[in-house]
Write a protein that holds these residues in place. Structure first.
Motif, PDB file in Angstrom:
ATOM      1  N   TYR A 276      -2.979   2.804  -7.633  1.00  0.00           N
ATOM      2  CA  TYR A 276      -4.320   2.631  -7.056  1.00  0.00           C
ATOM      3  C   TYR A 276      -4.634   1.156  -6.819  1.00  0.00           C
ATOM      4  CZ  TYR A 276      -9.358   2.385  -6.617  1.00  0.00           C
ATOM      5  OH  TYR A 276     -10.613   2.088  -6.165  1.00  0.00           O
ATOM      6  N   LYS A 277      -4.236   0.307  -7.753  1.00  0.00           N
ATOM      7  CA  LYS A 277      -4.492  -1.128  -7.588  1.00  0.00           C
ATOM      8  C   LYS A 277      -3.758  -1.698  -6.379  1.00  0.00           C
ATOM      9  CE  LYS A 277      -5.309  -2.042 -12.503  1.00  0.00           C
ATOM     10  NZ  LYS A 277      -4.793  -2.707 -13.734  1.00  0.00           N
ATOM     11  N   LEU A 278      -2.598  -1.108  -6.060  1.00  0.00           N
ATOM     12  CA  LEU A 278      -1.822  -1.596  -4.927  1.00  0.00           C
ATOM     13  C   LEU A 278      -2.353  -1.093  -3.587  1.00  0.00           C
ATOM     14  CD1 LEU A 278       1.811  -1.204  -6.323  1.00  0.00           C
ATOM     15  CD2 LEU A 278       0.572  -3.340  -5.956  1.00  0.00           C
TER      16      LEU A 278
ATOM     17  N   LEU B 224       2.809   8.137 -19.157  1.00  0.00           N
ATOM     18  CA  LEU B 224       3.422   7.173 -18.243  1.00  0.00           C
ATOM     19  C   LEU B 224       2.926   7.400 -16.815  1.00  0.00           C
ATOM     20  CD1 LEU B 224       7.118   7.232 -19.542  1.00  0.00           C
ATOM     21  CD2 LEU B 224       5.252   5.712 -20.220  1.00  0.00           C
ATOM     22  N   ALA B 225       2.740   8.665 -16.450  1.00  0.00           N
ATOM     23  CA  ALA B 225       2.226   8.972 -15.108  1.00  0.00           C
ATOM     24  C   ALA B 225       0.829   8.397 -14.920  1.00  0.00           C
ATOM     25  CB  ALA B 225       2.215  10.487 -14.901  1.00  0.00           C
ATOM     26  N   ALA B 226       0.002   8.472 -15.965  1.00  0.00           N
ATOM     27  CA  ALA B 226      -1.348   7.920 -15.883  1.00  0.00           C
ATOM     28  C   ALA B 226      -1.312   6.420 -15.618  1.00  0.00           C
ATOM     29  CB  ALA B 226      -2.107   8.210 -17.178  1.00  0.00           C
ATOM     30  N   ILE B 227      -0.407   5.729 -16.295  1.00  0.00           N
ATOM     31  CA  ILE B 227      -0.269   4.275 -16.104  1.00  0.00           C
ATOM     32  C   ILE B 227       0.161   3.958 -14.678  1.00  0.00           C
ATOM     33  CG2 ILE B 227       1.046   2.233 -16.813  1.00  0.00           C
ATOM     34  CD1 ILE B 227       1.289   3.560 -19.597  1.00  0.00           C
ATOM     35  N   LEU B 228       1.150   4.695 -14.173  1.00  0.00           N
ATOM     36  CA  LEU B 228       1.669   4.432 -12.837  1.00  0.00           C
ATOM     37  C   LEU B 228       0.674   4.815 -11.747  1.00  0.00           C
ATOM     38  CD1 LEU B 228       5.382   5.523 -13.343  1.00  0.00           C
ATOM     39  CD2 LEU B 228       4.506   3.209 -13.055  1.00  0.00           C
ATOM     40  N   ILE B 229      -0.110   5.857 -11.983  1.00  0.00           N
ATOM     41  CA  ILE B 229      -1.143   6.237 -11.008  1.00  0.00           C
ATOM     42  C   ILE B 229      -2.182   5.128 -10.883  1.00  0.00           C
ATOM     43  CG2 ILE B 229      -3.115   7.787 -10.649  1.00  0.00           C
ATOM     44  CD1 ILE B 229      -1.323  10.067 -11.670  1.00  0.00           C
ATOM     45  N   MET B 230      -2.579   4.550 -11.994  1.00  0.00           N
ATOM     46  CA  MET B 230      -3.540   3.444 -11.954  1.00  0.00           C
ATOM     47  C   MET B 230      -2.922   2.205 -11.316  1.00  0.00           C
ATOM     48  SD  MET B 230      -6.377   4.552 -12.926  1.00  0.00           S
ATOM     49  CE  MET B 230      -7.194   2.955 -12.899  1.00  0.00           C
ATOM     50  N   THR B 231      -1.649   1.964 -11.589  1.00  0.00           N
ATOM     51  CA  THR B 231      -0.956   0.846 -10.942  1.00  0.00           C
ATOM     52  C   THR B 231      -0.900   1.062  -9.434  1.00  0.00           C
ATOM     53  OG1 THR B 231       0.418   0.488 -12.907  1.00  0.00           O
ATOM     54  CG2 THR B 231       1.208  -0.454 -10.837  1.00  0.00           C
TER      55      THR B 231
ATOM     56  N   CYS C 254       0.836  -1.213   0.000  1.00  0.00           N
ATOM     57  CA  CYS C 254       0.000   0.000   0.000  1.00  0.00           C
ATOM     58  C   CYS C 254       0.865   1.254   0.000  1.00  0.00           C
ATOM     59  CB  CYS C 254      -0.931  -0.004   1.214  1.00  0.00           C
ATOM     60  SG  CYS C 254      -2.265  -1.209   1.097  1.00  0.00           S
ATOM     61  N   GLY C 255       1.987   1.214   0.719  1.00  0.00           N
ATOM     62  CA  GLY C 255       2.893   2.359   0.728  1.00  0.00           C
ATOM     63  C   GLY C 255       3.450   2.643  -0.650  1.00  0.00           C
ATOM     64  N   ILE C 256       3.811   1.591  -1.367  1.00  0.00           N
ATOM     65  CA  ILE C 256       4.320   1.765  -2.732  1.00  0.00           C
ATOM     66  C   ILE C 256       3.225   2.332  -3.622  1.00  0.00           C
ATOM     67  CG2 ILE C 256       5.085   0.497  -4.785  1.00  0.00           C
ATOM     68  CD1 ILE C 256       6.645  -1.345  -2.905  1.00  0.00           C
ATOM     69  N   GLY C 257       1.993   1.856  -3.417  1.00  0.00           N
ATOM     70  CA  GLY C 257       0.877   2.388  -4.201  1.00  0.00           C
ATOM     71  C   GLY C 257       0.677   3.880  -3.976  1.00  0.00           C
ATOM     72  N   ILE C 258       0.688   4.295  -2.706  1.00  0.00           N
ATOM     73  CA  ILE C 258       0.530   5.723  -2.384  1.00  0.00           C
ATOM     74  C   ILE C 258       1.698   6.522  -2.950  1.00  0.00           C
ATOM     75  CG2 ILE C 258       0.436   7.403  -0.505  1.00  0.00           C
ATOM     76  CD1 ILE C 258      -0.898   5.217   1.200  1.00  0.00           C
ATOM     77  N   LEU C 259       2.903   5.975  -2.805  1.00  0.00           N
ATOM     78  CA  LEU C 259       4.098   6.661  -3.298  1.00  0.00           C
ATOM     79  C   LEU C 259       4.036   6.864  -4.812  1.00  0.00           C
ATOM     80  CD1 LEU C 259       6.911   7.720  -2.363  1.00  0.00           C
ATOM     81  CD2 LEU C 259       7.818   5.522  -3.101  1.00  0.00           C
TER      82      LEU C 259
ATOM     83  N   THR D   9       4.075   0.928   8.978  1.00  0.00           N
ATOM     84  CA  THR D   9       4.946   0.640   7.834  1.00  0.00           C
ATOM     85  C   THR D   9       4.708   1.644   6.719  1.00  0.00           C
ATOM     86  OG1 THR D   9       4.999  -1.737   8.330  1.00  0.00           O
ATOM     87  CG2 THR D   9       5.567  -1.081   6.088  1.00  0.00           C
ATOM     88  N   ILE D  10       3.450   1.921   6.426  1.00  0.00           N
ATOM     89  CA  ILE D  10       3.099   2.871   5.357  1.00  0.00           C
ATOM     90  C   ILE D  10       3.637   4.267   5.673  1.00  0.00           C
ATOM     91  CG2 ILE D  10       1.181   4.055   4.210  1.00  0.00           C
ATOM     92  CD1 ILE D  10      -0.476   1.514   4.551  1.00  0.00           C
ATOM     93  N   ILE D  11       3.375   4.747   6.887  1.00  0.00           N
ATOM     94  CA  ILE D  11       3.746   6.122   7.251  1.00  0.00           C
ATOM     95  C   ILE D  11       5.259   6.309   7.229  1.00  0.00           C
ATOM     96  CG2 ILE D  11       3.721   7.811   9.125  1.00  0.00           C
ATOM     97  CD1 ILE D  11       0.977   6.640   9.940  1.00  0.00           C
ATOM     98  N   VAL D  12       5.991   5.382   7.875  1.00  0.00           N
ATOM     99  CA  VAL D  12       7.452   5.513   7.926  1.00  0.00           C
ATOM    100  C   VAL D  12       8.049   5.368   6.530  1.00  0.00           C
ATOM    101  CG1 VAL D  12       9.583   4.549   8.871  1.00  0.00           C
ATOM    102  CG2 VAL D  12       7.529   4.673  10.296  1.00  0.00           C
ATOM    103  N   PHE D  13       7.509   4.442   5.734  1.00  0.00           N
ATOM    104  CA  PHE D  13       7.979   4.249   4.362  1.00  0.00           C
ATOM    105  C   PHE D  13       7.833   5.529   3.553  1.00  0.00           C
ATOM    106  CE2 PHE D  13       6.571   2.244   0.087  1.00  0.00           C
ATOM    107  CZ  PHE D  13       7.781   2.564  -0.489  1.00  0.00           C
ATOM    108  N   LEU D  14       6.662   6.175   3.645  1.00  0.00           N
ATOM    109  CA  LEU D  14       6.407   7.386   2.860  1.00  0.00           C
ATOM    110  C   LEU D  14       7.287   8.552   3.303  1.00  0.00           C
ATOM    111  CD1 LEU D  14       2.501   7.259   2.580  1.00  0.00           C
ATOM    112  CD2 LEU D  14       4.181   6.685   0.819  1.00  0.00           C
ATOM    113  N   LEU D  15       7.614   8.605   4.598  1.00  0.00           N
ATOM    114  CA  LEU D  15       8.402   9.723   5.111  1.00  0.00           C
ATOM    115  C   LEU D  15       9.908   9.481   5.038  1.00  0.00           C
ATOM    116  CD1 LEU D  15       6.291  10.749   8.244  1.00  0.00           C
ATOM    117  CD2 LEU D  15       6.308  11.797   5.975  1.00  0.00           C
ATOM    118  N   THR D  16      10.312   8.214   4.839  1.00  0.00           N
ATOM    119  CA  THR D  16      11.752   7.915   4.763  1.00  0.00           C
ATOM    120  C   THR D  16      12.037   7.097   3.503  1.00  0.00           C
ATOM    121  OG1 THR D  16      11.429   5.968   6.186  1.00  0.00           O
ATOM    122  CG2 THR D  16      12.069   8.027   7.260  1.00  0.00           C
TER     123      THR D  16
END
Length: 444
Positions: A298-300, A289-296, A47-52, A323-330
């Motif tokens: 979202y799926k995650l 490419l950004a559109a593709i990655l944004i949809m990817t 989920c962190g990778i998806g948000i990132l 895990t999500i919060i620390v991942f996104l901030l570091t």
């Protein structure tokens, strides 16, 4: 820096060493570590990778390409951070780039509807490929019609080097400087690269296995050997380190790939595209490419995942969300490390609470305590058992039963034995059933 040596060529030497180290890890079966990552942490990483992905691609979707594609850090190279970059891009968006992005993301969404899925011919066309083609055609139409929406700034387009000859190709290759092997720093960096690449790979493999609808299990040791071989080759030919990643893996799952050939074919297509059609690739808008990655992304990180993990209790949800919060901030490894620590705390807490069944009764005016140990009693349970035994009042009778235990840690047995010896001072009778006492060392 080592005087008289090229920094990049020294780095390539370290990369070769990292590849060798990974091969050794695979041979000694170190890949088994990947099976011990908590599920909640793996889900948090996904989920962190998806948000990132979504957060990092929004600026490119809006036409702000100052930060390079692939930058995963919260604090970016351009001194912005993820949040300020989005706000800045929103305040200064490019209408033409935004329109291309919206059209491409619409194509991807439409291509996932039941109408398209029921049509065998249309469903055979990959949505991301179609989005890229539509993005190119739309921008070319803008350019042909001299529209103000035309994307002509190279910063907003893919930028690959155009290789015109074998000589030009060879001129771009770099090779490792093995004369630097005498410096300990080269070995240190090689070991660090090995650790980072291996951990990210094992985490990614575990995550991709969870996305696989057929629930196949990836052989982690073979993965380490394969990746080590790849990193060794990259070091020899002047490439950068490789590792398994979620984005390509999830794209493979979405495309219903079933064999290793999908990855090999992916590499062949990239090689062909770079050598044969680099000029065409350079027409792809970054917004497509950004559109593709944004949809990817979202799926995650779909909302139902959060609801599902929350329903499993706080012992699952807290490691997940931290895990999500620390991942996104570091970064990925720090996020996973903190998530694992939190998960382990919950595991220790659970082990601390439930090492036995505990009953009390009073017979002929004497308090009786019955402690029936659980199936497996580890050193993690010692604290709770000692704490309970200390509450037994003087003049009591205590039964400690290990009859159903398959394993009792020696630290626990020692603590029980010490209690039995010291209990005599409080007139406490201790009866042990199927527990072998240990010999205590007395000080004189």
């Amino acid at each position: 820096l080592i005087p008289g040596h090229s920094p990049f060529e020294i780095f390539l030497t370290s990369l070769c060493l990292a590849g060798v180290f990974q091969i050794i890890l695979g041979i000694i079966k170190a890949g088994i570590i990947g099976y011990y990552f908590p599920s909640s942490v793996i889900k948090g990483m996904l989920c962190g990778i998806g948000i990132l992905l979504i957060a990092k691609e929004i600026p490119h979707f809006l036409g702000d390409d100052r930060d390079p594609q692939g930058d995963e850090s919260f604090v970016q190279i351009d001194k912005e951070n993820t949040i300020t970059e989005i706000l800045s891009a929103a305040a200064n968006f490019s209408p033409g780039v935004l329109l291309v992005g919206i059209v491409c993301i619409t194509v991807i969404i439409v291509w996932q509807t039941n109408f398209i899925k029921r049509n065998k011919i249309l469903n055979a066309v990959p949505a991301p490929l179609l989005a890229v083609v539509v993005g190119i055609l739309l921008n070319e139409a803008y350019i042909t019609s001299n529209s103000e929406y035309a994307i002509s700034n190279p910063q907003h387009l893919v930028n690959l080097p155009v290789i015109t000859s074998a000589t030009a190709f060879m001129s771009k290759l770099h090779f490792p400087d093995f004369s630097a092997l005498g410096y300990y720093k080269v070995w240190e960096i090689g070991f660090l690269l090995c650790c980072v690449a291996s951990l990210e790979t094992l985490l990614s493999v575990e995550a991709i296995d969870k996305l696989d609808p057929e629930n196949k299990i990836t052989p982690t040791n073979r993965e380490l050997i394969a990746q080590g071989s790849g990193n060794l080759l990259c070091g020899l030919l002047g490439g950068i380190p490789i590792t398994s990643v979620i984005v390509r893996g999830s794209a493979n799952v979405t495309a219903k790939a079933k064999t290793k050939f999908s990855t090999i074919f992916h590499g062949i297509l990239l090689l062909i595209a770079i050598f044969i059609i680099p000029s065409l690739l350079n027409k792809i808008p970054n917004a497509a490419l950004a559109a593709i990655l944004i949809m990817t992304g979202y799926k995650l990180t779909r909302p139902w995942i959060y609801k599902n993990v929350y329903s499993q209790g706080w012992d699952q949800f807290l490691p997940f969300i931290i895990t999500i919060i620390v991942f996104l901030l570091t970064d990925l490894l720090r996020g996973v490390s903190i998530g694992i620590i939190v998960a382990v705390i919950f595991i220790l807490r659970q082990n601390y609470k439930n090492p036995y069944k505990y009953l009390t009764d009073t017979i002929d005016g004497v308090p009786h305590y019955f402690i029936k140990l659980s199936q497996n009693v580890t050193f993690l349970n010692k604290g709770k058992i000692v704490e309970t035994l200390q509450t037994v009042p003087a003049g009591s009778k205590v039964y400690i039963d290990g009859g159903r235990s398959q394993f009792i840690d020696k630290d626990v047995i020692e603590a029980i034995t010490e209690f039995k010896h010291s209990a005599q001072l409080k007139n406490i009778i201790v009866i042990l059933e199927e527990i072998n006492e240990v010999e205590l060392i007395s000080e004189h």
